[in-house]
Design a protein around this motif. Structure first.
Motif, PDB file in Angstrom:
ATOM      1  N   SER A   1      -1.294   3.781  -3.272  1.00  0.00           N
ATOM      2  CA  SER A   1      -1.771   4.784  -2.321  1.00  0.00           C
ATOM      3  C   SER A   1      -2.544   5.882  -3.039  1.00  0.00           C
ATOM      4  O   SER A   1      -3.308   6.621  -2.423  1.00  0.00           O
TER       5      SER A   1
ATOM      6  N   THR B   1       0.826  -1.217   0.000  1.00  0.00           N
ATOM      7  CA  THR B   1       0.000   0.000   0.000  1.00  0.00           C
ATOM      8  C   THR B   1       0.850   1.253   0.000  1.00  0.00           C
ATOM      9  O   THR B   1       0.331   2.339  -0.237  1.00  0.00           O
ATOM     10  N   SER B   2       2.147   1.129   0.269  1.00  0.00           N
ATOM     11  CA  SER B   2       2.969   2.336   0.202  1.00  0.00           C
ATOM     12  C   SER B   2       3.522   2.562  -1.202  1.00  0.00           C
ATOM     13  O   SER B   2       4.196   3.565  -1.432  1.00  0.00           O
TER      14      SER B   2
ATOM     15  N   ASP C   1       1.872  10.402  -1.194  1.00  0.00           N
ATOM     16  CA  ASP C   1       1.355   9.171  -0.609  1.00  0.00           C
ATOM     17  C   ASP C   1      -0.158   9.074  -0.628  1.00  0.00           C
ATOM     18  O   ASP C   1      -0.703   8.019  -0.402  1.00  0.00           O
TER      19      ASP C   1
ATOM     20  N   PHE D   1      -6.256   5.123   3.647  1.00  0.00           N
ATOM     21  CA  PHE D   1      -4.808   5.159   3.802  1.00  0.00           C
ATOM     22  C   PHE D   1      -4.429   5.134   5.281  1.00  0.00           C
ATOM     23  O   PHE D   1      -3.543   4.377   5.698  1.00  0.00           O
TER      24      PHE D   1
END
Lengths: 470, 470, 470
Positions: free
Chosen positions: A371, A365-366, C148, A379
């Motif tokens: 993201s 997810t980073s 992000d 997030f």
């Protein structure tokens, strides 16, 4: 180069009167690459050169003139010459008056000159509108239409109309312009292509020092101690056994270090009773490189996983197992089964695997593209909830690994405890503080502070304000 | 469909006089999908059809008229009919004069027709401005607002104003327009959706041939040889043992093949004394598919890792280990411990794991979203420094694996050396040449050449030029 | 924060007469963050506040005035106050007439109010043009220039010119505006930041229920049954053995569930003889979350892989192997080698590894940044061809795992078959139906239907249409 190839792209057939003409000073690699790309995107290009002759390498369709002749053909001039030769332009001050000069230059070192190249250019040619752009785009990326390198072109300049026209060109070339404000931003933009992972510096140094310390610690306990006490040669442990002790400890410590600044910040906010005071610089910096720290921790965890899975094919392990079996077979003693051992061993493996799995999810997810498709709430859910779950699982994995040996005096060697004990210090601290922070009474106060409430506000106004505005 | 659903999106309530009207010829799947999407984005849509009646499947709010009536409602007409029926439009030449016709068609095969559909349309309707667009966007992607498929719409056309207006529509639909120049680019754009991984073709064929060759080689040495000489049935080795020999050899060879063109190019530049001459075509093509070769090598390395980790749960391995233990136990002989073997075995595993780890890092940085956030210097650092580190570690892994058996005559079977010897040829060659190239004296010359210096330049001009311009 | 830091970014030096002035009502966190970002991007900012005094936290260069004074300075006003305080604005109706009000608010819960905040604002201030925007962008993302979090700003509004001006601001801040139509879309946009993985809900619940069922099933067979029948304590199996049975079954079942709706849809289309009728809602929803189902299946497959690789370092496994060896050594019986067992065991491992490898490839291609660079044909090739290959390999892996025990009555316990039998039901069904569907006679009909042909079309028109239009 996956989609477009410069060779096969047809030159545009737009009638000349509709094309915008742009002038490029300098026929070096960068000037030529930029010129070729702009011709493909429908611009008409005039090169300015000290020695105007047609090079074989220039894109077909481009003209080469002297600087002053070329400058008269367009009101946008891209300066693709080295800063050292900018003084040539002082002779052209009159011709360049009112024109837009695009500075694309880069330096070899950071802070090589007192002022940025673009500002230097602005001093030399005072009547022109200087715009800094394109310096983050490599010649290779321009030529290959590369998907592999950054497509972000940082743009700055004092004249907003000039900046707008340059940003239009950037966009027409299929790049993404990012307005960075006035020409004062040029020095930062010029430093940008020279940076080498600036946000990674502290995390990498920190983890390198941590690894060296842990390696020395383990060598003392596992190689030097048995050699001194029992004259046994355990040096071969330095290849697999000790790395497989260093990596998990580094991973868990770094994972703790990722969540430590969060709880420190919460304590600070509780203590100050407001969120409207800046954190100290070191805490700010620490919080900004949490992602990098976490990814390094994931790298160590990954190495730990493979080093562990490789255990049963190690010569040493096979030898030990075989010999223990032979000894027992000769003495005709079967090994009694211990359900407790089976439970502890399986739990320890299971927690480790699940912790590793959630850690990898966090890592995925980073990724910028992942993201980018989640919203802010999702997030934070992943990074906070899933992150703490990972930390808890990995800490439990280490605690059970210790099992009954935990803090047992037999595991001390020269008063040094087992290495895994070191891994538990930071994560356990973080988890204990976090547990206290989520107690309802404390959590309520913290939430109010984070919504803008202030404990020691002088009047009711800011409190009111904190409630009225978003 | 993560964010927006066509069903729940309200139709826009913009007063009609402010909406731009666009006409779509054709009420097939693609026309309807495009129309629905445009209505949602605030356009007013008129469909042109040979049989103007309201279909139940048409988006609500759209009108259906005859071709000529519909064409009069807008100056942008999207032609969503098959090329075979373009001749219907010749009757409308007068109505379409001066209008912008957007060709969205695709063919079933590459180079199906002598000229592109868009150019054919331009011949049929000479008075109109033809723009090619949207053909790379699927109907499904339009309907679902899909994040899963490409959002890049390639646009080309001879009239830059017409192109600009179409690109505005593309942008309004949330897609990314990419200007590809004049209508001559249409044939390339039309081929694009028909391509099937064009850059992967050579790497895949190459690695398939390599694998087949290695498989046959290993079958001869490990299955046929023992069968002929000792009448032993080792066919079961073809399931795991031989793949686990083929994959690592293929991985290391391909990794060598990734770095080979770089050193060939350097030698060529040194020999020629200039960087301003084109490399031969095969070298250019080879360099362009290095990323694909590297990713295939990573795939093989991943398979090798899992095939290796699975070794201790194989029936054959368990059987062999158990029998060797039983034999020793019966003869009451313990196995002596060899520190050298432990060192070699652990080093070989450690180098393999670290090489695999850096290889995965390389793979991650080649993800488009990751390479997009690093600058040019960082990207080169990773691809070159980290890449060579990976190559060195993997080569060392293979060399130590060979260990004492290396080039020993006992390992020859029918004069065939062990398979892993084959894996070392290309990587060792690359590393030796690279080592020579980074010797200071040679490196200095190469760096000067790459900065534009020419050994045999006729005059001082181009040398000077190389220094003046970027 | 990788590239730009708010502290080092110079304030712009654009002469005031060229800057656009924007007014922000509210000096809370969000208002301040937005103001700071806009000042950095070259806007001039006036804050409107009920208590106009200069806060120390406000970005330098910004003015603070009363609401009505501030409103007169600009025709774009960003409303950064809570919905509860919108009624303050009714007093300003006259001042706000004809201005563009940007609603950036979010709610705490979904469907908290009957109408969206933006529509509520439109009722309160009837003379203004309301535009909804920015609510999906967090204050933190604005401050840190974060890579992000999502950079997509959803915009809607009834006045297209007002919307256009707000979208220009969004773009100037380096964000991506997405036009969502009229103000009716506001309630959906306001719900968006409150969603927590909406597309993941059904897949996650489904797999959770599946896992719980399988866990209970395995506990009955592997823990309760031996306890009841043989009084053996096998509880420790719940830590590793049983999860490693549950995860692969869940993975294979979910992979079957991914491909099941595709074959159901094909059967439905064949039965109906047309593709122009909507699928039932449940099938539509099922098809839309196939990607999520597939990724969860991949997660289970990954866990299965690690749980399997960890087997040889488990205490229980080592104990069992050692004891079996000791027993044989004592009785001096060697273990005979079975080539069939070696073949079955190696094939089963090999199919599993290859299936896992292709599954991971599928997962990588579903990363947004990867699927973005492939065209539609390539995407379908990977998802369909590679997907079915994965399904076939994993089903074969499970079938061979069963081996001779398959459907043997000895493996029944309390009439319950081995758990892996359950895993085969859905995948085998899918593969059998798919095999029938690709038989030439059926495939031909299906292809015609998917190209627009209808079996029972009333006239020739729609058939013709289906062929004429794209």
């Amino acid at each position: 180069m996956e989609k477009t190839s410069t060779d096969t792209l047809p030159l545009t057939m737009i009638p000349p009167e509709e094309q915008e003409t742009v002038c490029i000073f300098g026929t070096g690699d960068y000037g030529r690459s930029l010129g070729l790309k702009m011709i493909q995107c429908g611009y008409s290009i005039v090169f300015g050169s000290r020695n105007p002759r047609t090079f074989s390498l220039l894109p077909s369709g481009a003209e080469v003139l002297s600087y002053s002749e070329a400058a008269q053909k367009s009101d946008i001039i891209i300066i693709a010459i080295h800063r050292d030769h900018y003084d040539l332009l002082t002779a052209l001050t009159e011709v360049l008056r009112g024109k837009i000069l695009v500075d694309v230059s880069n330096n070899l070192k950071m802070h090589q000159y007192p002022e940025s190249n673009a500002e230097y250019l602005a001093q030399l040619v005072p009547g022109a509108h200087i715009v800094k752009a394109f310096n983050t785009i490599s010649a290779w990326a321009l030529q290959s239409g590369a998907l592999d390198a950054s497509r972000q072109a940082f743009v700055c300049g004092n004249d907003s109309k000039a900046k707008q026209r340059v940003m239009d060109i950037v966009r027409a070339l299929g790049l993404t312009p990012l307005d960075q404000g006035s020409l004062l931003a040029a020095s930062e933009i010029e430093n940008y292509p020279l940076q080498l992972f600036p946000m990674w510096k502290f995390p990498l140094y920190f983890s390198a020092i941590l690894c060296v310390f842990l390696f020395v610690y383990c060598v003392i306990r596992d190689v030097i101690y048995p050699y001194v006490n029992e004259k046994k040669d355990h040096t071969f442990r330095m290849a697999v056994s000790i790395p497989n002790r260093v990596f998990p400890i580094a991973a868990l410590t770094l994972l703790g270090v990722v969540y430590l600044p969060g709880v420190i910040a919460a304590i600070l906010q509780l203590y100050r009773g407001t969120k409207y005071r800046r954190f100290p610089g070191w805490l700010d910096h620490w919080m900004l490189c949490r992602k990098q720290l976490g990814l390094i921790a994931l790298g160590f965890a990954f190495l730990h996983a493979i080093y562990t899975l490789v255990i049963p094919i190690r010569y040493y392990v096979r030898w030990r197992l075989q010999n223990s079996t032979i000894t027992r077979a000769i003495s005709k003693k079967e090994n009694p089964f211990s359900t407790t051992n089976a439970w502890l061993n399986d739990l320890y493996l299971s927690f480790g695997i699940l912790g590793f799995f959630f850690f990898i999810l966090l890592g995925i997810t980073s990724l910028p593209s992942v993201s980018n498709v989640v919203n802010w709430r999702e997030f934070r859910f992943v990074q906070s909830k899933l992150g703490y779950l990972t930390l808890i699982l990995c800490t439990a994995h280490t605690l059970i690994y210790g099992g009954k040996r935990f803090l047992s005096p037999y595991s001390l060697r020269w008063y040094l405890p087992s290495a895994y004990i070191l891994a538990l210090i930071i994560p356990c601290t973080v988890l204990v503080i976090k547990f206290i922070l989520i107690l309802p009474c404390i959590d309520k106060t913290l939430t109010r502070i984070r919504q803008g409430w202030e404990r020691n506000s002088k009047g009711s106004k800011s409190t009111l304000n904190g409630q009225t505005d978003i």
